[in-house]
Scaffold this active site. Structure first.
Site, PDB file in Angstrom:
ATOM      1  N   THR A 145      -1.178  -0.067  14.958  1.00 23.07           N
ATOM      2  CA  THR A 145      -2.072   0.816  14.216  1.00 23.07           C
ATOM      3  C   THR A 145      -1.639   2.277  14.395  1.00 23.07           C
ATOM      4  O   THR A 145      -0.962   2.623  15.368  1.00 23.07           O
ATOM      5  CB  THR A 145      -3.531   0.589  14.667  1.00 23.07           C
ATOM      6  OG1 THR A 145      -4.385   1.301  13.779  1.00 23.07           O
ATOM      7  CG2 THR A 145      -3.780   1.066  16.098  1.00 23.07           C
ATOM      8  N   ALA A 146      -2.028   3.115  13.430  1.00 22.08           N
ATOM      9  CA  ALA A 146      -1.605   4.520  13.458  1.00 22.08           C
ATOM     10  C   ALA A 146      -1.942   5.181  14.798  1.00 22.08           C
ATOM     11  O   ALA A 146      -1.149   5.972  15.322  1.00 22.08           O
ATOM     12  CB  ALA A 146      -2.272   5.282  12.314  1.00 22.08           C
ATOM     13  N   LYS A 193      -3.715   3.054  -2.500  1.00 14.86           N
ATOM     14  CA  LYS A 193      -4.819   3.945  -2.842  1.00 14.86           C
ATOM     15  C   LYS A 193      -4.540   5.308  -2.238  1.00 14.86           C
ATOM     16  O   LYS A 193      -4.509   5.450  -1.021  1.00 14.86           O
ATOM     17  CB  LYS A 193      -6.124   3.446  -2.237  1.00 14.86           C
ATOM     18  CG  LYS A 193      -6.495   2.055  -2.635  1.00 14.86           C
ATOM     19  CD  LYS A 193      -7.883   1.764  -2.074  1.00 14.86           C
ATOM     20  CE  LYS A 193      -8.144   0.308  -1.845  1.00 14.86           C
ATOM     21  NZ  LYS A 193      -7.473  -0.321  -0.756  1.00 14.86           N
ATOM     22  N   ASP A 225       0.811  -1.212   0.000  1.00 14.40           N
ATOM     23  CA  ASP A 225       0.000   0.000   0.000  1.00 14.40           C
ATOM     24  C   ASP A 225       0.839   1.256   0.000  1.00 14.40           C
ATOM     25  O   ASP A 225       2.017   1.210   0.305  1.00 14.40           O
ATOM     26  CB  ASP A 225      -0.779   0.042   1.315  1.00 14.40           C
ATOM     27  CG  ASP A 225      -2.084  -0.682   1.201  1.00 14.40           C
ATOM     28  OD1 ASP A 225      -2.387  -1.148   0.099  1.00 14.40           O
ATOM     29  OD2 ASP A 225      -2.789  -0.763   2.222  1.00 14.40           O
ATOM     30  N   GLY A 280      -0.296  -0.807   5.675  1.00 17.30           N
ATOM     31  CA  GLY A 280       0.116   0.113   6.736  1.00 17.30           C
ATOM     32  C   GLY A 280      -0.651  -0.165   8.021  1.00 17.30           C
ATOM     33  O   GLY A 280      -1.803  -0.618   7.983  1.00 17.30           O
ATOM     34  N   GLY A 281      -0.027   0.077   9.142  1.00 14.56           N
ATOM     35  CA  GLY A 281      -0.716  -0.067  10.425  1.00 14.56           C
ATOM     36  C   GLY A 281      -1.117  -1.495  10.707  1.00 14.56           C
ATOM     37  O   GLY A 281      -0.338  -2.427  10.505  1.00 14.56           O
ATOM     38  N   ASP A 282      -2.352  -1.657  11.133  1.00 16.44           N
ATOM     39  CA  ASP A 282      -2.900  -2.978  11.399  1.00 16.44           C
ATOM     40  C   ASP A 282      -3.870  -3.325  10.271  1.00 16.44           C
ATOM     41  O   ASP A 282      -4.685  -2.488   9.889  1.00 16.44           O
ATOM     42  CB  ASP A 282      -3.637  -2.957  12.743  1.00 16.44           C
ATOM     43  CG  ASP A 282      -4.196  -4.324  13.068  1.00 16.44           C
ATOM     44  OD1 ASP A 282      -3.539  -5.057  13.807  1.00 16.44           O
ATOM     45  OD2 ASP A 282      -5.298  -4.658  12.571  1.00 16.44           O
ATOM     46  N   ILE A 342      -7.667  -2.739  10.999  1.00 16.85           N
ATOM     47  CA  ILE A 342      -8.220  -1.445  11.427  1.00 16.85           C
ATOM     48  C   ILE A 342      -8.234  -0.514  10.225  1.00 16.85           C
ATOM     49  O   ILE A 342      -7.180  -0.121   9.719  1.00 16.85           O
ATOM     50  CB  ILE A 342      -7.409  -0.853  12.597  1.00 16.85           C
ATOM     51  CG1 ILE A 342      -7.568  -1.778  13.817  1.00 16.85           C
ATOM     52  CG2 ILE A 342      -7.888   0.570  12.927  1.00 16.85           C
ATOM     53  CD1 ILE A 342      -6.965  -1.283  15.089  1.00 16.85           C
ATOM     54  N   MET A 365      -8.042   9.092   8.498  1.00 12.74           N
ATOM     55  CA  MET A 365      -8.430   9.633   7.190  1.00 12.74           C
ATOM     56  C   MET A 365      -9.244  10.915   7.329  1.00 12.74           C
ATOM     57  O   MET A 365     -10.194  11.141   6.599  1.00 12.74           O
ATOM     58  CB  MET A 365      -9.264   8.592   6.418  1.00 12.74           C
ATOM     59  CG  MET A 365      -8.473   7.344   6.092  1.00 12.74           C
ATOM     60  SD  MET A 365      -9.448   6.034   5.350  1.00 12.74           S
ATOM     61  CE  MET A 365     -10.069   5.176   6.764  1.00 12.74           C
TER      62      MET A 365
HETATM   63  N1  SAH Z   1      -4.710   0.119   8.766  1.00 15.34           N
HETATM   64  C1  SAH Z   1      -4.142   1.411   9.089  1.00 15.34           C
HETATM   65  C2  SAH Z   1      -5.087   2.538   8.774  1.00 15.34           C
HETATM   66  C3  SAH Z   1      -5.404   2.663   7.333  1.00 15.34           C
HETATM   67  S1  SAH Z   1      -6.455   4.028   7.006  1.00 15.34           S
HETATM   68  C4  SAH Z   1      -3.742   1.446  10.548  1.00 15.34           C
HETATM   69  O1  SAH Z   1      -4.079   0.528  11.311  1.00 15.34           O
HETATM   70  O2  SAH Z   1      -3.052   2.387  10.932  1.00 15.34           O
HETATM   71  C5  SAH Z   1      -5.295   5.265   6.575  1.00 15.34           C
HETATM   72  C6  SAH Z   1      -5.236   6.330   7.641  1.00 15.34           C
HETATM   73  O3  SAH Z   1      -4.442   5.916   8.736  1.00 15.34           O
HETATM   74  C7  SAH Z   1      -4.562   7.587   7.177  1.00 15.34           C
HETATM   75  O4  SAH Z   1      -5.442   8.406   6.453  1.00 15.34           O
HETATM   76  C8  SAH Z   1      -4.191   8.231   8.494  1.00 15.34           C
HETATM   77  O5  SAH Z   1      -5.288   8.831   9.102  1.00 15.34           O
HETATM   78  C9  SAH Z   1      -3.814   7.022   9.308  1.00 15.34           C
HETATM   79  N2  SAH Z   1      -2.361   6.804   9.292  1.00 15.34           N
HETATM   80  C10 SAH Z   1      -1.705   5.729   8.861  1.00 15.34           C
HETATM   81  N3  SAH Z   1      -0.378   5.855   9.048  1.00 15.34           N
HETATM   82  C11 SAH Z   1      -0.196   7.056   9.625  1.00 15.34           C
HETATM   83  C12 SAH Z   1       0.946   7.771  10.059  1.00 15.34           C
HETATM   84  N4  SAH Z   1       2.172   7.273   9.942  1.00 15.34           N
HETATM   85  N5  SAH Z   1       0.757   8.994  10.608  1.00 15.34           N
HETATM   86  C13 SAH Z   1      -0.462   9.508  10.738  1.00 15.34           C
HETATM   87  N6  SAH Z   1      -1.573   8.871  10.358  1.00 15.34           N
HETATM   88  C14 SAH Z   1      -1.456   7.662   9.791  1.00 15.34           C
END
Ligand code: SAH
Length: 456
Positions: free
Chosen positions: A330-331, A269, A247, A300-302, A305, A382
């Protein structure tokens, strides 16, 4: 090679430790763990040694070592007193008796030395710099500790049992071939993922000479950006990948950790640029796995989520493709930790709520009334584009206009920036600035702790 590492059956070895201080205690602990027969000679010993003696795990001779001490022939003698003169005299005595010696005070007069051990019994990894630099030994050992999960014990035991099953039924050449195929199959990972029945069925198929597809999907959370926040499992599966779909939020530093020969495909995306539609991604994962590839879906993140990870594996489950899911930081957690804004705090918030501020058809559709709660932290994913609307709606539904709000830009990355303000000030603050995605919004009185707790 300066030294030769040999693995001893400690249960058949007699060790005599001369000394009872910190160094002696470390050796005694290791030896007892390995089941060795241990005698300690020292007028005073540490509490640990005393406890082992009380428990009958070591024989303690509470006395000074004699100038004419006699040692059992063939014993391993560890000289760990603080007095080098004593160690030297006793080394000579022990050798005369036909024992091997290890001096803990010098490096160049040893018959044996102790390596550092990563213990995943029956798997053992011994690390030694031949006494040259204990700091490097420790450093390498710590790295290995991190990369060889504790679960390797189960894997090694499982393989040991399988090995004895194979011993009678196969020639050694066919065993070698079998093991090569087995190690390359999904079986080892299935054992680590605690699905021994799947490993068993793969093993049976391999034993019967059938082709077993290695096709599998790893849905892995890569965390918010800082590569240090990857989990060990994420890294291990990343290193096994043949095809990777990643991603936009997966940071370049994390991508650089993928195998050089893995095929890497961007399916990210950006808000308005759906380079590959979700259904297309789901299908790509299924297709590649069915070709027999080890597919890494890196998000990214989890992945569960706001990551649509659930939809992707629904498709895999329907197609009968094996998969595993690895959680990521997660973020919300990453941004909270790296900005010094705890999401809960006894004086500020007893609950936290994660919502998406994604705008659809120009509106951000959220259950506003439920979001207004004095002791709740609100985390909005987001939410950058919809920020003015979100602030306005929160105020309109009763949240005080001076409620603190933070915008964490590029959380956990080297250029992370934390912007703070209030619900009423933030929209105009953002308007005049070039704030870049990804950003996470945190609303609630916990944000006031940022000034005090910021540490990066
Ligand atoms: N699955 C991801 C979230 C995906 S949605 C998770 O668990 O983190 C994408 C949103 O995550 C972004 O629009 C932003 O709001 C947030 N995000 C992801 N990485 C980030 C980062 N390094 N810093 C700030 N916000 C982040």
């Amino acid at each position: 090679m300066i030294n030769l590492p040999l693995v001893h059956n400690a249960k058949r070895c007699d060790f005599v430790i001369v000394g009872g201080g910190a160094v002696a205690t470390r050796k005694v602990r290791t030896l007892v763990k390995a089941g060795a027969n241990v005698t300690v000679i020292s007028p005073e010993v540490s509490d640990d040694i005393q406890a082992l003696a009380d428990a009958g795990q070591v024989t303690l001779q509470c006395r000074s070592v004699a100038d004419d001490e006699t040692y059992p022939s063939g014993a391993y003698v560890v000289l760990a007193t603080e007095n080098s003169g004593v160690n030297a005299v006793q080394a000579a005595r022990a050798r005369t008796a036909g024992a091997s010696i290890c001096r803990t005070d010098i490096q160049d007069d040893n018959d044996f030395i102790f390596p550092a051990v990563v213990d995943r019994s029956p798997l053992l990894v011994a690390v030694s710099t031949s006494g040259a630099t204990p700091a490097l030994t420790r450093y390498v050992k710590e790295r290995l500790e991190a990369f060889i999960p504790d679960d390797y014990r189960r894997l090694a035991s499982w393989m040991e049992t399988l090995r004895s099953r194979l011993r009678d039924s196969r020639t050694s050449a066919s065993r070698t071939g079998f093991w090569r195929r087995w190690m390359r199959s999904q079986a080892p990972e299935q054992i680590l993922a605690r699905r021994p029945e799947v490993a068993e069925s793969i093993t049976e198929q391999l034993l019967q000479g059938q082709e077993v597809s290695a096709g599998e999907v790893f849905l892995v959370g890569a965390g918010p950006g800082d590569p240090d926040l990857l989990t060990f499992r994420a890294l291990r599966l990343m290193q096994m990948a043949e095809v990777v779909f990643y991603d936009r939020l997966v940071s370049p530093k994390i991508l650089a950790m993928l195998p050089a020969d893995a095929e890497k495909r961007y399916v990210g995306k950006a808000r308005s640029d759906h380079s590959v539609p979700q259904e297309g991604i789901n299908q790509l994962l299924v297709d590649e796995a069915l070709k027999g590839k080890r597919v890494l879906r890196l998000k990214g993140g989890d992945p569960f989520i706001f990551g649509r990870g659930g939809e992707e594996i629904e498709e895999l489950a329907a197609a009968g493709v094996p998969f595993q899911v690895v959680p990521g930081i997660t973020a919300a957690s990453g941004c909270s930790a790296y900005s010094g804004i705890p999401l809960t705090h006894r004086d500020h918030a007893q609950s936290v709520r994660f919502v998406t501020g994604h705008i659809r058809n120009d509106t951000c559709d959220l259950p506003w009334d439920e979001l207004i709660h004095p002791s709740q932290t609100l985390v909005i994913y987001m939410g950058l584009v919809g920020l003015p609307q979100i602030c306005e709606k929160l105020i309109a539904h009763g949240m005080p206009a001076d409620t603190p709000i933070a915008l964490v830009e590029k959380g956990t990355l080297p250029d992370q920036c934390v912007h703070t303000g209030t619900l009423s000030s933030m929209p105009s603050y953002v308007e005049g600035r070039d704030i870049q995605a990804p950003t996470l919004t945190i609303v609630g009185s916990v944000v006031s702790l940022h000034e005090k707790l910021r540490w990066r």
